[in-house]
Write an enzyme that holds these catalytic residues in place. Structure first.
Site, PDB file in Angstrom:
ATOM      1  N   GLU A  79     -46.602  22.031  -6.628  1.00  0.00           N
ATOM      2  CA  GLU A  79     -46.456  20.819  -7.430  1.00  0.00           C
ATOM      3  C   GLU A  79     -47.824  20.399  -7.971  1.00  0.00           C
ATOM      4  O   GLU A  79     -48.765  20.199  -7.216  1.00  0.00           O
ATOM      5  CB  GLU A  79     -45.870  19.736  -6.505  1.00  0.00           C
ATOM      6  CG  GLU A  79     -45.957  18.340  -7.019  1.00  0.00           C
ATOM      7  CD  GLU A  79     -45.569  17.323  -5.930  1.00  0.00           C
ATOM      8  OE1 GLU A  79     -45.275  17.733  -4.791  1.00  0.00           O
ATOM      9  OE2 GLU A  79     -45.582  16.134  -6.244  1.00  0.00           O
ATOM     10  N   ASP A  91     -44.433  13.394   0.152  1.00  0.00           N
ATOM     11  CA  ASP A  91     -44.076  12.025  -0.225  1.00  0.00           C
ATOM     12  C   ASP A  91     -42.774  12.034  -1.020  1.00  0.00           C
ATOM     13  O   ASP A  91     -42.128  13.072  -1.150  1.00  0.00           O
ATOM     14  CB  ASP A  91     -45.225  11.380  -1.026  1.00  0.00           C
ATOM     15  CG  ASP A  91     -45.522  12.156  -2.299  1.00  0.00           C
ATOM     16  OD1 ASP A  91     -44.757  13.096  -2.618  1.00  0.00           O
ATOM     17  OD2 ASP A  91     -46.526  11.838  -2.970  1.00  0.00           O
ATOM     18  N   ASP A 126     -42.137  11.673  -4.270  1.00  0.00           N
ATOM     19  CA  ASP A 126     -42.165  12.531  -5.457  1.00  0.00           C
ATOM     20  C   ASP A 126     -41.995  13.980  -5.066  1.00  0.00           C
ATOM     21  O   ASP A 126     -41.259  14.733  -5.694  1.00  0.00           O
ATOM     22  CB  ASP A 126     -43.498  12.368  -6.199  1.00  0.00           C
ATOM     23  CG  ASP A 126     -43.437  11.181  -7.150  1.00  0.00           C
ATOM     24  OD1 ASP A 126     -42.321  10.627  -7.300  1.00  0.00           O
ATOM     25  OD2 ASP A 126     -44.489  10.826  -7.725  1.00  0.00           O
ATOM     26  N   ASP A 175     -45.761  17.974  -2.065  1.00  0.00           N
ATOM     27  CA  ASP A 175     -46.359  16.919  -1.257  1.00  0.00           C
ATOM     28  C   ASP A 175     -45.349  16.323  -0.281  1.00  0.00           C
ATOM     29  O   ASP A 175     -44.149  16.370  -0.515  1.00  0.00           O
ATOM     30  CB  ASP A 175     -46.865  15.781  -2.162  1.00  0.00           C
ATOM     31  CG  ASP A 175     -48.114  16.197  -2.923  1.00  0.00           C
ATOM     32  OD1 ASP A 175     -48.753  17.179  -2.499  1.00  0.00           O
ATOM     33  OD2 ASP A 175     -48.429  15.533  -3.934  1.00  0.00           O
TER      34      ASP A 175
END
Ligand code: 0RA
Length: 691
Positions: free
Chosen positions: A445, A520, A522, A518
């Protein structure tokens, strides 16, 4: 409670074999109820309710009450005929006792009619009795109330009349045996969902649910939806329209394409057929099939009969009314099922289920029965409701056009060779090895993490493909749109397998495809989008075990010169405790020195990276949270996430394809409501939601 000291009656040889039957149930409960976990526990309730539903289907029962009582006691009452109380000639015990002690005894007495039994459950109330610590049966019949109690399936006394009583009916009260069930916790939501469905399937039955457990009040208050008063049902289900109401319920909140719900209930060659149909404006199809009130998630002969009939009837109608011209192709099954909500419920005498999970109906006579009944009656419906028919036509024809347009676009694109012979995308940092067997592709990403990964990797066999931002949501996109999306196109070219009809798994250029995002929100969104993409268009990459998810660490715990990566929230406490122990030991050994180091490290970290450092309760032990891959330098990324000798990875499997599909639909589909509901119900499971 029954009295253990009561003298049992003398048993004949036959009665002893009967009880041996129940012993077998206690020895291997899984054989009868699937599992002794929570689903098996609820199974006991379904079993008793099924018997009452049988009475309703035979036309003798209109009300069923299900009560959860204190101390794990469940009480199910119906106003059916009551289990017969007379003495059975052969076995020389009451029919009540036989029903409760002999496996599959129920059907013996039934005057024909359909039985729920024989399906996934349908093992009989005797199984409930065998698996109960104690059970009490009360039968109202012949102006009396008859009572008998059991302990672990063994009658404590004969069936006895206890009182005068009007009317007829059966009450079964039982407490699941903790020797059998390791955890006894009934779930109101599970019970409500199941009984609601049963109520839809049995037109005119009234099902009431009560929660009168000690903690019932509390549970009701917490859930807000249940009533607070005692002796007032938490829920009452009564659907005059049966499955027609069910179809409406499934379409509630959606734009419907049919003002009148199609509904038919008819019998042909001893197969009872009930069908409800209502189209909505969505693209998705929602079809539920049942046999004898048991859901068949894998369909079967009833579903096949229905689908063939629907396609044929709508094509005939379309030609007859000029919606389709001579030169036009027929509508396909998929065309006519866009936006369809259908319930198909059949009743058969001897149901046969197929497949590993017994989730598919096999009776061959059901297919022509459903086909004939639906064809005849749906044709009449279309004639009688031309406005509804027109809307269904418009919808199907639009679906056919979209399908043709997509196919044409795809054909041209594939002919033009969008994918074939194309050079590898520029963004791909390929590995030097050409051996797929040992090569790995990291899908990363963002460009910055991509940069770290490129520097940190072993370029011999690790390739990096950075993806910029959010990729296309493929749930609704057609193939031509996917091929026009640069991020996805790069990925397909890098993989080398091509897509759609041209897909060839043997051309896969990497043994492992690793999604690295990641930790998180997103990151998890991008991961879900990628998983959807693979699941929909490259299922074989998953089923052959080539797809993985990288597991970057969540924290770094540091004390003095020592540090440790933590990959899971649950491990954090343990690691911190370990460090505390080491620190305490160090302190004992060289007290002064350690204390100085602690101070410097602590201060330095909190200045440099104040947001990311959580100071633990233990002075001198720092916990650093890693939110993004970009926060790690190339060496750290290699060490923690990419080095085969140390990294952790999750292999993506499609264990329960149906479930994944459903969750993908909920999370990625058009409907906002189910997505909201899913997120709300699963929100508790998400710790440290990072918004
Ligand atoms: C055997 C025969 C008949 C009814 C039942 C069993 C029966 C069982 C249960 C279990 C819960 N509720 C029930 N209601 C009925 C037929 C009775 C007759 O022919 O009179």
């Amino acid at each position: 409670m029954p009295n253990k000291n009561d003298k049992n009656e003398e048993y004949g040889a036959k009665q002893i074999t009967v009880l041996e039957g129940l012993e077998a149930v206690r020895k291997r409960p899984g054989m009868y109820i699937g599992t002794t976990g929570i689903p098996g526990l609820h199974h006991l309730i379904w079993e008793v309710v099924d018997n009452a539903i049988d009475e309703a289907m035979a036309g003798h029962c209109t009300e069923i009450d299900v009560k959860l009582l204190p101390n794990n006691v469940v009480q199910v009452t119906d106003n059916g005929r009551g289990i017969p109380v007379d003495i059975h000639k052969q076995y020389k015990v009451s029919a009540v006792e036989l029903v409760l002690t002999k496996l599959h005894a129920g059907g013996k007495f039934g005057a024909g009619g359909y039985k729920v039994s024989g399906g996934l459950h349908g093992v009989g109330v005797s199984v409930v009795n065998a698996l109960s610590k104690w059970l009490r049966v009360e039968v109202k019949r012949d102006d009396k109330i008859w009572v008998q109690e059991y302990i672990q399936g063994k009658p404590q006394e004969k069936l006895k009349p206890a009182d005068k009583a009007k009317g007829t009916g059966t009450t079964i009260i039982f407490e699941p045996d903790p020797e059998i069930f390791p955890e006894i916790a009934f779930e109101m939501d599970t019970i409500i969902t199941h009984l609601r469905q049963q109520a839809y399937l049995t037109k005119g039955i009234k099902v009431s649910i009560y929660d009168e457990r000690e903690n019932g009040k509390e549970a009701r208050a917490k859930n807000k939806i249940y009533t607070f008063a005692e002796n007032v049902p938490a829920y009452v289900f009564y659907f005059e329209g049966g499955i027609a109401s069910y179809a409406k319920y499934l379409n509630s909140g959606k734009e419907v394409k049919q003002e009148n719900v199609f509904y038919i209930e008819k019998e042909l060659n001893e197969v009872g057929v009930e069908i409800a149909v209502q189209y909505n404006a969505d693209y998705k199809e929602t079809t539920f099939t049942f046999c004898n009130n048991i859901w068949n998630p894998d369909g079967g002969t009833h579903l096949v009969g229905f689908k063939t009939s629907l396609t044929r009837v709508l094509n005939t109608y379309a030609r007859g009314k000029g919606y389709l011209k001579e030169k036009d192709e027929n509508l396909t099954g998929e065309d006519v099922r866009e936006g369809l909500t259908a319930i198909i419920s059949v009743k058969v005498k001897d149901p046969q289920f197929e497949g590993q999970t017994k989730a598919k109906l096999g009776n061959p006579e059901v297919r022509p029965a459903v086909d004939t009944i639906f064809s005849e009656t749906f044709t009449i419906f279309l004639e009688e409701h031309p406005k509804d028919a027109e809307k269904i036509m418009e919808k199907s024809i639009l679906a056919a056009r979209a399908r043709n347009a997509a196919r044409m676009a795809r054909d041209t694109i594939l002919r033009k060779g969008v994918l074939e012979g194309l050079t590898l995308p520029g963004k791909l940092a390929d590995c030097s090895s050409r051996e797929a067997e040992k090569s790995e592709l990291y899908i990363v990403e963002g460009d910055s993490a991509g940069g770290s990964a490129k520097q940190g990797r072993d370029r011999d066999y690790q390739a990096i493909l950075p993806l910029r931002g959010k990729i296309l949501n493929v749930e609704r996109a057609r193939l031509d749109k996917i091929l026009a999306n640069n991020e996805l196109k790069s990925l397909i070219i890098a993989m080398g397998t091509n897509i759609g009809e041209q897909f060839d798994i043997t051309k896969l250029r990497y043994n492992k495809i690793i999604i690295m995002t990641d930790a998180d929100v997103d990151g998890s969104h991008i991961r879900t989008l990628l998983l959807t993409f693979f699941y929909r268009y490259f299922p074989e990459v998953i089923t052959t075990g080539h797809l993985y998810i990288a597991q970057p660490p969540l924290f770094k715990v540091q004390s003095g010169k020592q540090s440790k990566w933590v990959y899971h929230e649950d491990q954090l406490e343990k690691v911190v405790a370990e460090f505390q122990k080491i620190k305490a030991e160090n302190k004992k050994n060289k007290k002064d020195e350690v204390e100085i180091i602690e101070e410097t490290v602590g201060e330095k970290n909190s200045e440099e990276n104040s947001e990311e450092t959580i100071t633990s309760n233990i002075p001198g032990v720092n916990i650093q949270r890693y939110k993004g891959l970009g926060e790690m330098n190339p060496e750290q990324l290699w060490e923690t996430t990419m080095d085969p000798a140390q990294r952790m990875m999750k292999q993506v499997t499609v264990i329960d394809a149906e479930k994944v599909n459903e969750i993908f639909d909920i999370l990625m589909g058009d409907d906002v409501e189910p997505r909201k509901r899913f997120i709300q119900t699963h929100a508790k499971a998400v710790k440290n939601l990072d918004i």
